[in-house]
Design a protein around this motif. Structure first.
Motif, mmCIF file in Angstrom:
data_model
loop_
_atom_site.group_PDB
_atom_site.id
_atom_site.type_symbol
_atom_site.label_atom_id
_atom_site.label_comp_id
_atom_site.label_asym_id
_atom_site.label_seq_id
_atom_site.Cartn_x
_atom_site.Cartn_y
_atom_site.Cartn_z
ATOM 1 N N VAL A 1 0.845 -1.206 0.000
ATOM 2 C CA VAL A 1 0.000 0.000 0.000
ATOM 3 C C VAL A 1 0.880 1.256 0.000
ATOM 4 O O VAL A 1 0.679 2.172 -0.798
ATOM 5 C CB VAL A 1 -0.944 0.006 1.223
ATOM 6 C CG1 VAL A 1 -1.806 1.255 1.220
ATOM 7 C CG2 VAL A 1 -1.815 -1.237 1.231
ATOM 8 N N THR A 2 1.864 1.300 0.890
ATOM 9 C CA THR A 2 2.717 2.508 0.982
ATOM 10 C C THR A 2 3.514 2.715 -0.310
ATOM 11 O O THR A 2 3.731 3.845 -0.732
ATOM 12 C CB THR A 2 3.685 2.410 2.181
ATOM 13 O OG1 THR A 2 4.397 1.184 2.079
ATOM 14 C CG2 THR A 2 2.948 2.474 3.488
ATOM 15 N N HIS A 3 3.926 1.608 -0.928
ATOM 16 C CA HIS A 3 4.635 1.673 -2.206
ATOM 17 C C HIS A 3 3.798 2.481 -3.222
ATOM 18 O O HIS A 3 4.290 3.417 -3.853
ATOM 19 C CB HIS A 3 4.861 0.234 -2.713
ATOM 20 C CG HIS A 3 5.633 0.130 -3.982
ATOM 21 N ND1 HIS A 3 6.938 -0.279 -4.038
ATOM 22 C CD2 HIS A 3 5.271 0.372 -5.266
ATOM 23 C CE1 HIS A 3 7.355 -0.285 -5.282
ATOM 24 N NE2 HIS A 3 6.354 0.097 -6.057
ATOM 25 N N GLY A 4 2.526 2.118 -3.316
ATOM 26 C CA GLY A 4 1.650 2.799 -4.276
ATOM 27 C C GLY A 4 1.352 4.232 -3.869
ATOM 28 O O GLY A 4 1.261 5.125 -4.718
ATOM 29 N N LEU A 5 1.229 4.462 -2.560
ATOM 30 C CA LEU A 5 0.896 5.814 -2.115
ATOM 31 C C LEU A 5 2.071 6.776 -2.304
ATOM 32 O O LEU A 5 1.876 7.953 -2.616
ATOM 33 C CB LEU A 5 0.437 5.800 -0.656
ATOM 34 C CG LEU A 5 -0.913 5.097 -0.416
ATOM 35 C CD1 LEU A 5 -1.285 5.105 1.051
ATOM 36 C CD2 LEU A 5 -2.011 5.744 -1.253
ATOM 37 N N ILE A 6 3.276 6.260 -2.119
ATOM 38 C CA ILE A 6 4.450 7.112 -2.390
ATOM 39 C C ILE A 6 4.468 7.490 -3.872
ATOM 40 O O ILE A 6 4.696 8.645 -4.249
ATOM 41 C CB ILE A 6 5.758 6.387 -1.983
ATOM 42 C CG1 ILE A 6 5.822 6.264 -0.463
ATOM 43 C CG2 ILE A 6 6.987 7.131 -2.509
ATOM 44 C CD1 ILE A 6 6.936 5.363 0.036
#
Lengths: 257, 246
Positions: free
Chosen positions: A198-203
């Motif tokens: 999730v954080t990968h995509g949000l970054i």
């Protein structure tokens, strides 16, 4: 003949350098306005609403069918190999890490970025930017910084919303098209998809928002000529944003865990 | 009030102003005329510090404007109000907000009631009571001009620059706008610079004329002396003749 070719290549390289230099200069001026923060809060609030809230319907629609498309593509193989336990993971992993931020970024660029370029370009053509300067208002501080912040924040938030809607879409399409029960989908999803996905995509989403913001503002504020110039600027902004999104996606995919 | 000495300006490698030397006394009323693309609007914007001349000196109220960095030009620009050729009304603000905008920016602590009252008073003065809540896109050309004038004059700046205040307007509206400008000028004793292609109407309004052609001054003096000017460009332009250097 060869001379013309090299002249054309040279002109294109010079033009590219001028645009990249212009974008970097704008970035520098935006950073100066942010350290310490000096920008118009009312204008920021107005842009957050205009760019974010009004984008919700198109983002929800895009995300829902994006999740569905992932399952439709996989349904044939899921049925063939009986791999129903992988559908939730596959959809979640692809949507969160890649498809979600990328598609929503491109959609955001088309809807918000192009609108932003056209709006700023029209303000240049109709002397509104000169009007601000004549009133001793720095257009970067008053117009550009609020837009840059709004686009970063809103693409980030819209991607969170889009991720949720895409997973819901994938689960529903999986149930209908691939005979994957909701429970099975959820087990596969919750056990295999991690916070890092999730954080990968949000970054990525935040970076894409930044790219869309800088390119759309740069091409908008440097418009020359009348309506034709505005049209050309919108075209350039969308192309530059798409290129920036794809290139940064490539680099971030390597760099991020 | 404003002193230009040998101003030269280039835009995209093209000279736009060449050796412009011009002195404007406080309280005087100047008209800038000339053929299209002669540098009239660029000169007006240069006086506001929107363009920086390549050569020459520009002193506004004792301050060397081109020598100031952009943030420090604030104190000079506060002495000026400008009506732009395209009115430059902000699309994202309603009429009342457009008019109140410069006042609110210059006086951040002014109470909202006073801001609104001042803007309404100025809209009344230009005959636009009742249009406060309209968007600029809902206004006619003449109404936009009048909103632009209201915005340019709301701070009672000592120097007012009007770029084409009557362009595209009918004769009746033109007369009304010049009456309005004359009233404002008499009330506040401001220094006025007006650019217009409507030479007869402009000549009734101003005391002095500056004639620009290809960025160079061809005439600079009292309005009454324009007819006697022997420069062939001025002679042809003022009389509207088809034969001549233009």
């Amino acid at each position: 003949m060869a001379g013309n070719f090299f002249a054309a290549v040279g002109a294109s390289v010079l033009n590219l350098c001028a645009e990249v230099g212009g974008i970097l200069t704008l970035l520098f001026r935006v950073l100066i306005c942010l350290l310490p923060p000096r920008f118009d809060l009312d204008e920021t609030w107005r842009n957050l609403h205009k760019m974010g809230v009004r984008s919700v319907p198109i983002i929800v629609l895009t995300a829902f069918f994006t999740g569905g498309i992932m399952v439709i593509q996989a349904a044939v193989f899921v049925k063939k190999f009986g791999a129903t336990s992988l559908v939730g993971w596959g959809a979640g992993y692809a949507v969160f890490r890649e498809i979600g931020p990328m598609l929503l970024g491109l959609m955001f660029s088309g809807r918000v970025g192009s609108n932003n370029t056209a709006e700023l370009g029209t303000m240049v053509v109709t002397e509104q930017i000169d009007g601000l300067r004549a009133l001793s208002i720095d257009p970067v501080r008053y117009l550009i910084v609020p837009r840059v912040l709004s686009m970063i924040v809103m693409l980030f938030l819209l991607t969170i919303l889009g991720d949720v809607v895409a997973i819901v879409g994938a689960a529903l399409f999986g149930t209908v098209l691939a005979d994957v029960s909701l429970a099975s989908f959820w087990v596969s999803f919750s056990q295999n998809v991690h916070v890092a996905d999730v954080t990968h995509g949000l970054i990525k989403a935040a970076v894409f928002g930044f790219i869309v913001a800088l390119t759309s503002c740069h091409f908008g504020i440097t418009v020359k000529g009348g309506a034709v110039g505005v049209g050309r600027a919108v075209n350039n902004a969308v192309v530059a944003a798409a290129l920036g999104i794809v290139l940064s996606d490539y680099l971030l995919t390597y760099a991020l865990p | 009030m404003i002193h230009c000495d040998g101003l030269c300006l280039q835009l995209t490698h093209r000279p736009v102003l060449a050796d412009v030397t011009w002195h404007i006394e406080a309280g005087s009323v100047w008209g800038i005329i000339g053929p299209p693309a002669s540098g009239k609007s660029v000169l007006a914007k240069t006086l506001c510090g929107l363009f920086t001349p390549r050569q020459g000196r520009l002193i506004v109220d004792g301050v060397d404007l081109p020598g100031l960095p952009e943030p420090d030009r604030v104190r000079v620009r506060r002495k000026m109000g400008m009506l732009f050729q395209n009115n430059a009304l902000f699309d994202f603000l309603r009429v009342l907000e457009n008019v109140a905008f410069p006042l609110a920016r210059q006086n951040p602590k002014m109470p909202q009631d006073e801001l609104v009252a001042r803007a309404q008073e100025r809209l009344r003065a230009v005959g636009l009571s009742g249009s406060e809540e309209k968007w600029p896109s809902e206004l006619s050309g003449g109404m936009k001009k009048r909103v632009g004038i209201a915005r340019a004059t709301i701070c009672n700046a000592p120097v007012l620059i009007y770029d084409e205040p009557t362009a595209g307007l009918d004769p009746v509206t033109t007369s009304k706008i010049y009456d309005l400008l004359t009233g404002l000028r008499q009330k506040h004793a401001s220094t006025v610079i007006a650019i217009s292609s409507d030479i007869p109407a402009l000549r009734h309004f101003v005391d002095h004329i500056l004639f620009l052609h290809q960025g160079r001054i061809r005439y600079c003096g009292p309005e009454s002396g324009l007819e006697a000017c022997e420069d062939p460009v001025v002679y042809q332009f003022v009389r509207g003749q088809t034969e001549g250097p233009l």
